[in-house]
Design a protein around this motif. Structure first.
Motif, PDB file in Angstrom:
ATOM      1  N   PRO A  87     -50.313 -45.457 -54.681  1.00 22.08           N
ATOM      2  CA  PRO A  87     -50.210 -45.948 -53.217  1.00 22.08           C
ATOM      3  C   PRO A  87     -49.108 -45.351 -52.593  1.00 22.08           C
ATOM      4  CG  PRO A  87     -50.256 -48.131 -54.578  1.00 22.08           C
ATOM      5  CD  PRO A  87     -50.437 -46.988 -55.489  1.00 22.08           C
ATOM      6  N   GLU A  88     -48.090 -44.822 -53.149  1.00 20.75           N
ATOM      7  CA  GLU A  88     -46.976 -44.277 -52.475  1.00 20.75           C
ATOM      8  C   GLU A  88     -47.077 -42.929 -52.301  1.00 20.75           C
ATOM      9  OE1 GLU A  88     -45.839 -44.246 -56.917  1.00 20.75           O
ATOM     10  OE2 GLU A  88     -46.957 -45.600 -55.313  1.00 20.75           O
ATOM     11  N   VAL A  89     -48.080 -42.165 -52.703  1.00 21.19           N
ATOM     12  CA  VAL A  89     -48.263 -40.781 -52.612  1.00 21.19           C
ATOM     13  C   VAL A  89     -48.609 -40.670 -50.957  1.00 21.19           C
ATOM     14  CG1 VAL A  89     -49.993 -38.749 -52.776  1.00 21.19           C
ATOM     15  CG2 VAL A  89     -49.301 -40.251 -54.708  1.00 21.19           C
ATOM     16  N   PRO A  90     -47.739 -39.664 -50.438  1.00 15.72           N
ATOM     17  CA  PRO A  90     -47.712 -39.386 -48.758  1.00 15.72           C
ATOM     18  C   PRO A  90     -48.937 -38.548 -48.530  1.00 15.72           C
ATOM     19  CG  PRO A  90     -46.278 -37.804 -49.832  1.00 15.72           C
ATOM     20  CD  PRO A  90     -46.587 -38.768 -51.205  1.00 15.72           C
ATOM     21  N   PRO A  91     -49.190 -38.662 -47.363  1.00 15.87           N
ATOM     22  CA  PRO A  91     -50.536 -37.915 -46.882  1.00 15.87           C
ATOM     23  C   PRO A  91     -50.216 -36.273 -47.004  1.00 15.87           C
ATOM     24  CG  PRO A  91     -49.845 -39.548 -45.162  1.00 15.87           C
ATOM     25  CD  PRO A  91     -48.884 -39.433 -46.080  1.00 15.87           C
ATOM     26  N   VAL A  92     -51.107 -35.472 -47.121  1.00 14.01           N
ATOM     27  CA  VAL A  92     -51.070 -34.202 -47.173  1.00 14.01           C
ATOM     28  C   VAL A  92     -51.596 -33.282 -45.971  1.00 14.01           C
ATOM     29  CG1 VAL A  92     -50.930 -34.031 -49.768  1.00 14.01           C
ATOM     30  CG2 VAL A  92     -53.202 -33.717 -48.373  1.00 14.01           C
ATOM     31  N   LEU A  93     -51.027 -32.211 -45.870  1.00 13.08           N
ATOM     32  CA  LEU A  93     -51.710 -31.445 -44.486  1.00 13.08           C
ATOM     33  C   LEU A  93     -52.754 -30.650 -45.036  1.00 13.08           C
ATOM     34  CD1 LEU A  93     -50.736 -31.212 -41.498  1.00 13.08           C
ATOM     35  CD2 LEU A  93     -49.493 -29.135 -41.904  1.00 13.08           C
ATOM     36  N   ALA A  94     -53.915 -30.748 -44.733  1.00 21.22           N
ATOM     37  CA  ALA A  94     -54.951 -30.124 -45.178  1.00 21.22           C
ATOM     38  C   ALA A  94     -56.121 -29.923 -44.476  1.00 21.22           C
ATOM     39  CB  ALA A  94     -55.372 -30.833 -46.594  1.00 21.22           C
ATOM     40  N   GLY A 128     -41.727 -34.057 -54.903  1.00 22.32           N
ATOM     41  CA  GLY A 128     -40.853 -33.259 -53.971  1.00 22.32           C
ATOM     42  C   GLY A 128     -41.418 -33.073 -52.650  1.00 22.32           C
ATOM     43  N   ASP A 129     -41.618 -31.983 -51.906  1.00 23.62           N
ATOM     44  CA  ASP A 129     -42.201 -31.781 -50.801  1.00 23.62           C
ATOM     45  C   ASP A 129     -43.913 -31.647 -50.689  1.00 23.62           C
ATOM     46  OD1 ASP A 129     -42.158 -29.151 -51.552  1.00 23.62           O
ATOM     47  OD2 ASP A 129     -41.252 -28.466 -49.832  1.00 23.62           O
ATOM     48  N   SER A 130     -44.317 -31.812 -52.016  1.00 23.96           N
ATOM     49  CA  SER A 130     -45.783 -31.545 -52.472  1.00 23.96           C
ATOM     50  C   SER A 130     -46.418 -33.001 -53.007  1.00 23.96           C
ATOM     51  CB  SER A 130     -45.865 -30.256 -53.230  1.00 23.96           C
ATOM     52  OG  SER A 130     -45.312 -29.277 -52.746  1.00 23.96           O
ATOM     53  N   VAL A 131     -47.844 -32.642 -53.028  1.00 22.53           N
ATOM     54  CA  VAL A 131     -48.653 -33.655 -53.616  1.00 22.53           C
ATOM     55  C   VAL A 131     -49.330 -32.913 -54.687  1.00 22.53           C
ATOM     56  CG1 VAL A 131     -50.302 -35.354 -53.491  1.00 22.53           C
ATOM     57  CG2 VAL A 131     -48.801 -35.316 -51.831  1.00 22.53           C
ATOM     58  N   THR A 132     -49.167 -33.323 -55.730  1.00 21.97           N
ATOM     59  CA  THR A 132     -49.846 -32.597 -57.020  1.00 21.97           C
ATOM     60  C   THR A 132     -51.254 -33.483 -57.467  1.00 21.97           C
ATOM     61  OG1 THR A 132     -47.942 -31.881 -57.935  1.00 21.97           O
ATOM     62  CG2 THR A 132     -49.625 -31.734 -59.307  1.00 21.97           C
ATOM     63  N   PHE A 133     -52.371 -32.649 -57.213  1.00 23.19           N
ATOM     64  CA  PHE A 133     -53.786 -33.177 -57.680  1.00 23.19           C
ATOM     65  C   PHE A 133     -53.979 -32.509 -59.204  1.00 23.19           C
ATOM     66  CE2 PHE A 133     -53.329 -33.310 -53.241  1.00 23.19           C
ATOM     67  CZ  PHE A 133     -54.497 -34.279 -52.826  1.00 23.19           C
ATOM     68  N   THR A 199     -51.415 -27.834 -55.711  1.00 25.69           N
ATOM     69  CA  THR A 199     -50.479 -28.750 -54.957  1.00 25.69           C
ATOM     70  C   THR A 199     -50.875 -28.436 -53.440  1.00 25.69           C
ATOM     71  OG1 THR A 199     -48.898 -26.631 -54.868  1.00 25.69           O
ATOM     72  CG2 THR A 199     -48.477 -28.554 -56.634  1.00 25.69           C
ATOM     73  N   LEU A 200     -50.528 -29.388 -52.745  1.00 23.47           N
ATOM     74  CA  LEU A 200     -50.645 -29.329 -51.279  1.00 23.47           C
ATOM     75  C   LEU A 200     -49.316 -29.737 -50.750  1.00 23.47           C
ATOM     76  CD1 LEU A 200     -54.201 -30.546 -50.689  1.00 23.47           C
ATOM     77  CD2 LEU A 200     -53.499 -28.333 -50.785  1.00 23.47           C
ATOM     78  N   LEU A 201     -48.880 -29.344 -49.423  1.00 22.67           N
ATOM     79  CA  LEU A 201     -47.737 -29.754 -49.050  1.00 22.67           C
ATOM     80  C   LEU A 201     -47.910 -31.284 -48.148  1.00 22.67           C
ATOM     81  CD1 LEU A 201     -46.768 -26.545 -47.178  1.00 22.67           C
ATOM     82  CD2 LEU A 201     -45.514 -27.496 -49.183  1.00 22.67           C
ATOM     83  N   ARG A 202     -46.719 -32.052 -48.498  1.00 23.22           N
ATOM     84  CA  ARG A 202     -46.602 -33.333 -47.674  1.00 23.22           C
ATOM     85  C   ARG A 202     -46.760 -32.898 -46.187  1.00 23.22           C
ATOM     86  NH1 ARG A 202     -42.595 -37.099 -50.741  1.00 23.22           N
ATOM     87  NH2 ARG A 202     -42.504 -37.900 -48.581  1.00 23.22           N
ATOM     88  N   ALA A 203     -47.650 -33.819 -45.506  1.00 21.56           N
ATOM     89  CA  ALA A 203     -47.727 -33.669 -44.292  1.00 21.56           C
ATOM     90  C   ALA A 203     -46.566 -33.676 -43.336  1.00 21.56           C
ATOM     91  CB  ALA A 203     -48.713 -34.799 -43.548  1.00 21.56           C
ATOM     92  N   GLU A 204     -45.774 -34.819 -43.605  1.00 23.83           N
ATOM     93  CA  GLU A 204     -44.383 -34.753 -42.861  1.00 23.83           C
ATOM     94  C   GLU A 204     -43.451 -33.756 -43.077  1.00 23.83           C
ATOM     95  OE1 GLU A 204     -44.157 -37.846 -46.233  1.00 23.83           O
ATOM     96  OE2 GLU A 204     -45.527 -37.077 -45.094  1.00 23.83           O
ATOM     97  N   GLY A 205     -43.589 -33.211 -44.422  1.00 24.19           N
ATOM     98  CA  GLY A 205     -42.451 -32.137 -44.669  1.00 24.19           C
ATOM     99  C   GLY A 205     -42.787 -30.818 -44.033  1.00 24.19           C
ATOM    100  N   GLU A 206     -44.173 -30.576 -43.934  1.00 26.87           N
ATOM    101  CA  GLU A 206     -44.664 -29.547 -43.208  1.00 26.87           C
ATOM    102  C   GLU A 206     -44.455 -29.482 -41.664  1.00 26.87           C
ATOM    103  OE1 GLU A 206     -46.406 -25.653 -42.611  1.00 26.87           O
ATOM    104  OE2 GLU A 206     -45.436 -26.807 -44.278  1.00 26.87           O
ATOM    105  N   ALA A 207     -44.737 -30.709 -41.057  1.00 32.23           N
ATOM    106  CA  ALA A 207     -44.624 -31.112 -39.730  1.00 32.23           C
ATOM    107  C   ALA A 207     -43.030 -30.896 -39.133  1.00 32.23           C
ATOM    108  CB  ALA A 207     -45.018 -32.253 -39.194  1.00 32.23           C
TER     109      ALA A 207
END
Length: 212
Positions: A87-94, A128-133, A199-207
């Motif tokens: 649940p704590e995984v943040p949104p990604v920018l994709a 970190g600033d990513s989400v790992t799938f 990996t994909l970047l977290r949405a808030e980190g990229e923004a």
């Protein structure tokens, strides 16, 4: 189209041997079409990275959609399929369409090389600033000497040429992930399953890096 019309006997009946040869010709034609489409897709990704339709997406939604699209095939083969995102995984920018293709390709590969009674698991976690799938299977695995080449175009693991793929799926997945600013790799042991990770970047980190 001509082959399809002839096979449908729109221009007259076919003998059994004629139909057999035309089916082979149609399959080869379809395979060449898929190769061309794959190469064009790689070219479009490389030349138009700024055209990606990037938007905030939850890992849970991406995984759920990928599972929904492949669960019937898994059920038919008797391979267990499950997915989990904390649940704590943040949104990604994709780009939803592109990332869906990556997950779909990885799930299709996992099914192809996992026997009945096996299992495949899709997970996502924040790092970190990513989400790992990760897509992990209990299949036949990949020889260690082949791992450095599996994302190369047209590469097929010797002795594992199951199905009629052109060897472009993983190359396209690599291009898509890297166009998102992420990376993709595989871990495997022959006879003990495989794990594909990207990996994909977290949405808030990229923004935050792009600014207003």
């Amino acid at each position: 189209m001509a082959l399809h019309l002839i096979l449908d006997e729109r221009v007259g009946p076919l003998s059994e041997k004629q139909a057999e040869l035309l089916v082979a010709a149609r399959e080869d034609s379809d395979r060449l079409s898929r190769i061309i489409d794959g190469l064009l897709d790689i070219g479009r990704i490389r030349s138009g990275r700024d055209l990606m339709d990037l938007r905030p997406l939850t890992a849970e939604a991406l995984i759920a959609e990928a599972l929904q699209g492949t669960e019937a095939a898994y059920r038919e083969k008797g391979v267990r399929l499950e997915g989990h995102s904390a649940p704590e995984v943040p949104p990604v920018l994709a780009d939803p369409v592109r990332v869906a293709r990556v997950l779909s390709n990885l799930l299709e590969n996992a099914l192809r090389y996992t026997g009945s009674g096996g299992s495949v698991r899709v997970t996502a976690r924040a790092e970190g600033d990513s989400v790992t799938f990760a897509v992990e299977d209990t299949g036949i695995g990949i020889p260690s000497g082949c791992l450095p080449h599996i994302f190369d175009r047209f590469y097929r693991v010797p002795g594992q040429e199951n199905g009629k793929g052109a060897g472009l799926g993983l190359a396209i997945a690599k291009e898509v992930v890297e166009a998102h600013g992420g990376r993709i790799w595989a871990e495997s042991q022959e006879g003990a399953g495989s794990k594909f990770i990207f990996t994909l970047l977290r949405a808030e980190g990229e923004a935050g890096r792009r600014g207003p």
